[in-house]
Design a protein around this motif. Structure first.
Motif, PDB file in Angstrom:
ATOM      1  N   LEU A  92      30.132  55.968 -27.189  1.00  0.00           N
ATOM      2  CA  LEU A  92      31.383  55.215 -27.222  1.00  0.00           C
ATOM      3  C   LEU A  92      31.443  54.188 -26.098  1.00  0.00           C
ATOM      4  CD1 LEU A  92      34.103  57.884 -28.110  1.00  0.00           C
ATOM      5  CD2 LEU A  92      33.361  55.933 -29.482  1.00  0.00           C
ATOM      6  N   LEU A  93      30.968  54.563 -24.919  1.00  0.00           N
ATOM      7  CA  LEU A  93      30.945  53.610 -23.806  1.00  0.00           C
ATOM      8  C   LEU A  93      30.060  52.413 -24.131  1.00  0.00           C
ATOM      9  CD1 LEU A  93      30.755  56.000 -20.705  1.00  0.00           C
ATOM     10  CD2 LEU A  93      32.683  54.550 -21.392  1.00  0.00           C
ATOM     11  N   SER A  94      28.913  52.667 -24.740  1.00  0.00           N
ATOM     12  CA  SER A  94      28.009  51.572 -25.100  1.00  0.00           C
ATOM     13  C   SER A  94      28.614  50.686 -26.176  1.00  0.00           C
ATOM     14  CB  SER A  94      26.670  52.145 -25.567  1.00  0.00           C
ATOM     15  OG  SER A  94      26.037  52.864 -24.538  1.00  0.00           O
ATOM     16  N   LEU A  95      29.224  51.299 -27.196  1.00  0.00           N
ATOM     17  CA  LEU A  95      29.856  50.518 -28.262  1.00  0.00           C
ATOM     18  C   LEU A  95      31.030  49.706 -27.718  1.00  0.00           C
ATOM     19  CD1 LEU A  95      29.800  53.145 -31.161  1.00  0.00           C
ATOM     20  CD2 LEU A  95      28.523  50.997 -31.074  1.00  0.00           C
ATOM     21  N   THR A  96      31.797  50.305 -26.809  1.00  0.00           N
ATOM     22  CA  THR A  96      32.923  49.582 -26.216  1.00  0.00           C
ATOM     23  C   THR A  96      32.427  48.429 -25.354  1.00  0.00           C
ATOM     24  OG1 THR A  96      34.204  51.643 -26.203  1.00  0.00           O
ATOM     25  CG2 THR A  96      35.019  49.831 -24.850  1.00  0.00           C
ATOM     26  N   ALA A  97      31.337  48.640 -24.620  1.00  0.00           N
ATOM     27  CA  ALA A  97      30.755  47.557 -23.819  1.00  0.00           C
ATOM     28  C   ALA A  97      30.270  46.428 -24.716  1.00  0.00           C
ATOM     29  CB  ALA A  97      29.609  48.098 -22.969  1.00  0.00           C
ATOM     30  N   GLY A  98      29.644  46.780 -25.838  1.00  0.00           N
ATOM     31  CA  GLY A  98      29.214  45.744 -26.777  1.00  0.00           C
ATOM     32  C   GLY A  98      30.384  44.978 -27.353  1.00  0.00           C
ATOM     33  N   SER A  99      31.481  45.702 -27.656  1.00  0.00           N
ATOM     34  CA  SER A  99      32.688  45.042 -28.147  1.00  0.00           C
ATOM     35  C   SER A  99      33.278  44.121 -27.083  1.00  0.00           C
ATOM     36  CB  SER A  99      33.710  46.102 -28.565  1.00  0.00           C
ATOM     37  OG  SER A  99      34.914  45.509 -29.002  1.00  0.00           O
ATOM     38  N   ALA A 100      33.260  44.564 -25.823  1.00  0.00           N
ATOM     39  CA  ALA A 100      33.758  43.725 -24.725  1.00  0.00           C
ATOM     40  C   ALA A 100      32.929  42.459 -24.585  1.00  0.00           C
ATOM     41  CB  ALA A 100      33.748  44.512 -23.420  1.00  0.00           C
ATOM     42  N   ALA A 101      31.611  42.581 -24.777  1.00  0.00           N
ATOM     43  CA  ALA A 101      30.742  41.410 -24.677  1.00  0.00           C
ATOM     44  C   ALA A 101      31.120  40.355 -25.713  1.00  0.00           C
ATOM     45  CB  ALA A 101      29.282  41.833 -24.853  1.00  0.00           C
ATOM     46  N   VAL A 102      31.369  40.792 -26.953  1.00  0.00           N
ATOM     47  CA  VAL A 102      31.752  39.852 -28.012  1.00  0.00           C
ATOM     48  C   VAL A 102      33.128  39.266 -27.719  1.00  0.00           C
ATOM     49  CG1 VAL A 102      32.171  39.598 -30.482  1.00  0.00           C
ATOM     50  CG2 VAL A 102      30.345  41.101 -29.690  1.00  0.00           C
ATOM     51  N   ALA A 103      34.054  40.091 -27.220  1.00  0.00           N
ATOM     52  CA  ALA A 103      35.412  39.617 -26.933  1.00  0.00           C
ATOM     53  C   ALA A 103      35.419  38.574 -25.818  1.00  0.00           C
ATOM     54  CB  ALA A 103      36.308  40.792 -26.562  1.00  0.00           C
ATOM     55  N   ILE A 104      34.646  38.811 -24.762  1.00  0.00           N
ATOM     56  CA  ILE A 104      34.598  37.852 -23.644  1.00  0.00           C
ATOM     57  C   ILE A 104      34.000  36.530 -24.097  1.00  0.00           C
ATOM     58  CG2 ILE A 104      33.550  37.408 -21.382  1.00  0.00           C
ATOM     59  CD1 ILE A 104      33.716  40.437 -20.878  1.00  0.00           C
ATOM     60  N   ALA A 105      32.922  36.593 -24.896  1.00  0.00           N
ATOM     61  CA  ALA A 105      32.335  35.356 -25.423  1.00  0.00           C
ATOM     62  C   ALA A 105      33.313  34.631 -26.328  1.00  0.00           C
ATOM     63  CB  ALA A 105      31.041  35.679 -26.170  1.00  0.00           C
ATOM     64  N   ASP A 106      34.088  35.391 -27.119  1.00  0.00           N
ATOM     65  CA  ASP A 106      35.072  34.794 -28.022  1.00  0.00           C
ATOM     66  C   ASP A 106      36.149  34.046 -27.235  1.00  0.00           C
ATOM     67  OD1 ASP A 106      36.698  34.729 -30.680  1.00  0.00           O
ATOM     68  OD2 ASP A 106      38.051  35.686 -29.251  1.00  0.00           O
ATOM     69  N   VAL A 107      36.700  34.691 -26.207  1.00  0.00           N
ATOM     70  CA  VAL A 107      37.747  34.053 -25.408  1.00  0.00           C
ATOM     71  C   VAL A 107      37.201  32.818 -24.682  1.00  0.00           C
ATOM     72  CG1 VAL A 107      39.248  34.361 -23.411  1.00  0.00           C
ATOM     73  CG2 VAL A 107      39.079  36.161 -25.114  1.00  0.00           C
ATOM     74  N   THR A 108      35.975  32.905 -24.202  1.00  0.00           N
ATOM     75  CA  THR A 108      35.397  31.788 -23.462  1.00  0.00           C
ATOM     76  C   THR A 108      35.161  30.585 -24.367  1.00  0.00           C
ATOM     77  OG1 THR A 108      34.287  33.397 -22.027  1.00  0.00           O
ATOM     78  CG2 THR A 108      33.568  31.120 -21.873  1.00  0.00           C
ATOM     79  N   VAL A 109      34.639  30.813 -25.562  1.00  0.00           N
ATOM     80  CA  VAL A 109      34.424  29.682 -26.467  1.00  0.00           C
ATOM     81  C   VAL A 109      35.760  29.144 -26.970  1.00  0.00           C
ATOM     82  CG1 VAL A 109      34.245  30.822 -28.739  1.00  0.00           C
ATOM     83  CG2 VAL A 109      32.812  28.849 -28.226  1.00  0.00           C
ATOM     84  N   ASP A 110      36.788  30.024 -27.104  1.00  0.00           N
ATOM     85  CA  ASP A 110      38.120  29.533 -27.458  1.00  0.00           C
ATOM     86  C   ASP A 110      38.658  28.602 -26.381  1.00  0.00           C
ATOM     87  OD1 ASP A 110      38.230  30.828 -29.860  1.00  0.00           O
ATOM     88  OD2 ASP A 110      39.405  32.531 -29.150  1.00  0.00           O
TER      89      ASP A 110
END
Length: 502
Positions: A148-166
């Motif tokens: 779960l920690l790894s999956l959550t970290a992967g989700s955080a990676a996508v979210a941070i990239a999403d906010v940055t490109v936004d």
């Protein structure tokens, strides 16, 4: 008469030539048009920005999101061997990084690293995604907590990239307002095509490589996000006062809270949260039934991927239908019908679970394709006016950060929906092998989907072209246009300098 006939023949031949040239031009324009459009965007906005949008929206979110969704469902079911209710709760936990999107937005806006506001966050997001996905793929007997920690970290990676490109899109929309619509089209097109390709291949790859092998492949999109951070053209910020960061973040939080206190803002926000939270999600129960139930259709991994791919086309059709037919409808009227249709579309799941489709001679696969397509199309029709409504609620000066806050409210509603669905599956004792009460859970879910209609009065009757914010918030645009806002990279400075005037 002979000369007239000759003239008619010549005219008809000229018309045929012109029609042939027109057809050839039409074919060439349909092929060259998108290419020229990409070239125009690359020239006006710089090719590295277009590359970043395609990678983040198309590869990371679209293709990678499809791979992650299907592989995680099979990972929880076949590798971790958890119950449907547990899998439902775990999927909510991994979505938590999307709830704190305003935090990522504030950081990329207000906290530059080594003088850069965007590039370091792309580098961090990509690196985090690579490490988390490789960690998942290389450990066979991973404890559920570490998974779960790894999956959550992967989700955080996508979210941070999403906010940055936004943030990059918002920044370029300010400097190139005439291309704002083109940038949104580029984002939507990249995401839709990526999702379609991803879902088409996801089932095949899970079958060939297993879910852990697909996690290994997901390190590639994360690595491409790192490449975006390396290649992105960005002017560094010089002489930034880091001692002001805490004050900037505090003032931004105060401004958002003052805006949320306005009835014209918190009432629609409350409706958005309830509309998602009350539409409880029991997707994991349906997935386990469709793949493992003795009396179920026993869909293969490839079939699940293809069904999801067709469903993504349904979502795209919903967006097109809204764009060309429904975007001028008032918020309250459109949300009434879409919420009602959302509840009624859930009855298709009930027909499938009760096996009524077989009594009518409709094969499971064909009916499941119809079910998924209709559900995704109606879901997109429900989502689009909420997005437009959210954009109308954003005050001048903090549009990007406040929009991220509104999206986090929606994501909190989705989290509540997932956990509520997990509780529903647990209460009705729906497990890996027992599905007798699944029909009852679906029926209760469909009833709950209609309940947001009773709080629809929270949404304004106004049409999408009118203003919603009160004058004291809308008129603040004049006070926020200080010389500091001319810096294209600092989106919160105007807010910080003018908090006391509100």
């Amino acid at each position: 008469m002979g000369e007239e006939a000759k003239l008619q023949i010549v005219d008809s031949e000229e018309e045929e030539v012109q029609e042939s040239e027109h057809n050839n031009n039409g074919i060439c324009s349909s092929i060259c048009g998108p290419v020229n459009w990409f070239r125009m965007l690359s020239k006006e906005l710089h090719w590295s920005f277009v590359f970043g949008v395609v990678i983040v929206y198309g590869i990371s979110q679209g293709l990678g999101g499809a791979f992650s969704l299907i592989s995680t469902e099979y990972y929880m079911k076949d590798v971790q061997k958890v119950q449907p209710s547990e899998s439902q709760v775990y999927s909510g936990i991994t979505s938590i990084p999307w709830i704190v999107k305003p935090l990522w937005g504030l950081l990329t806006d207000a906290v530059p690293i080594l003088g850069y506001r965007r590039r370091p966050y792309f580098l961090f997001a990509g690196s985090l995604g690579v490490v988390s996905m490789l960690f998942l793929s290389l450990h066979k007997n991973l404890h559920i907590v570490l998974a779960l920690l790894s999956l959550t970290a992967g989700s955080a990676a996508v979210a941070i990239a999403d906010v940055t490109v936004d943030a990059c899109v918002a920044q370029n929309s300010g400097s190139h307002p005439s291309l704002a619509a083109d940038m949104q089209s580029l984002c939507a097109l990249s995401s839709s095509i990526g999702a379609l390709v991803g879902f088409s291949l996801s089932g095949i790859l899970v079958h060939l490589l297993g879910p852990m092998g697909v996690y290994g492949l997901l390190s590639i999109p994360a690595g491409l996000v790192v490449l975006v951070g390396v290649l992105l053209k960005e002017s560094p910020t010089h002489n930034f006062a880091y001692q002001q960061v805490n004050q900037n973040l505090t003032d931004a939080a105060k401004a958002m809270w003052n805006t949320l206190k306005c009835p014209e803002v918190w009432r629609p926000c409350l409706y958005m949260y309830l509309s998602f939270a009350l539409s409880v999600d029991i997707q994991e129960g349906m997935f386990y039934w469709a793949t493992d139930s003795k009396g179920g259709p026993h869909f293969s991994k490839e079939s699940i991927g293809y069904i999801s791919a067709v469903a993504s086309i349904g979502a795209l059709l919903g967006a097109i239908l809204y764009q060309y037919e429904l975007k001028e409808c008032s918020f309250r009227d459109l949300l009434f019908w879409t919420q009602l249709l959302f509840g009624l579309s859930g009855m298709l799941d009930l027909v499938l679970v009760l096996r009524l489709n077989l009594k009518f001679g409709i094969p499971d696969y064909f009916f499941m394709v119809i079910d998924a397509s209709v559900s995704r199309m109606v879901g997109r029709l429900k989502w689009m006016p909420l997005l437009v409504l959210s954009s109308k609620l954003c005050p001048p000066g903090i549009e990007g950060t406040f929009f991220a806050l509104l999206m986090s409210i929606d994501n909190t509603g989705l989290l509540t929906s997932r956990w509520g669905g997990g509780l529903l599956l647990h209460v009705f004792k729906i497990t890996r092998t027992k599905f007798h009460n699944l029909w009852l859970a679906i029926l209760i879910r469909n009833i709950l989907r209609i309940t947001p209609l009773f709080v629809l009065f929270l949404v304004p009757r106004s049409d999408p072209n009118s203003s919603i914010l009160p004058d004291e918030v809308s008129d603040s645009k004049e006070t926020t246009e200080t010389p500091a806002t001319q810096n294209e990279n600092i989106e919160l400075v105007a807010l910080v300098h003018n908090m006391d005037t509100r």
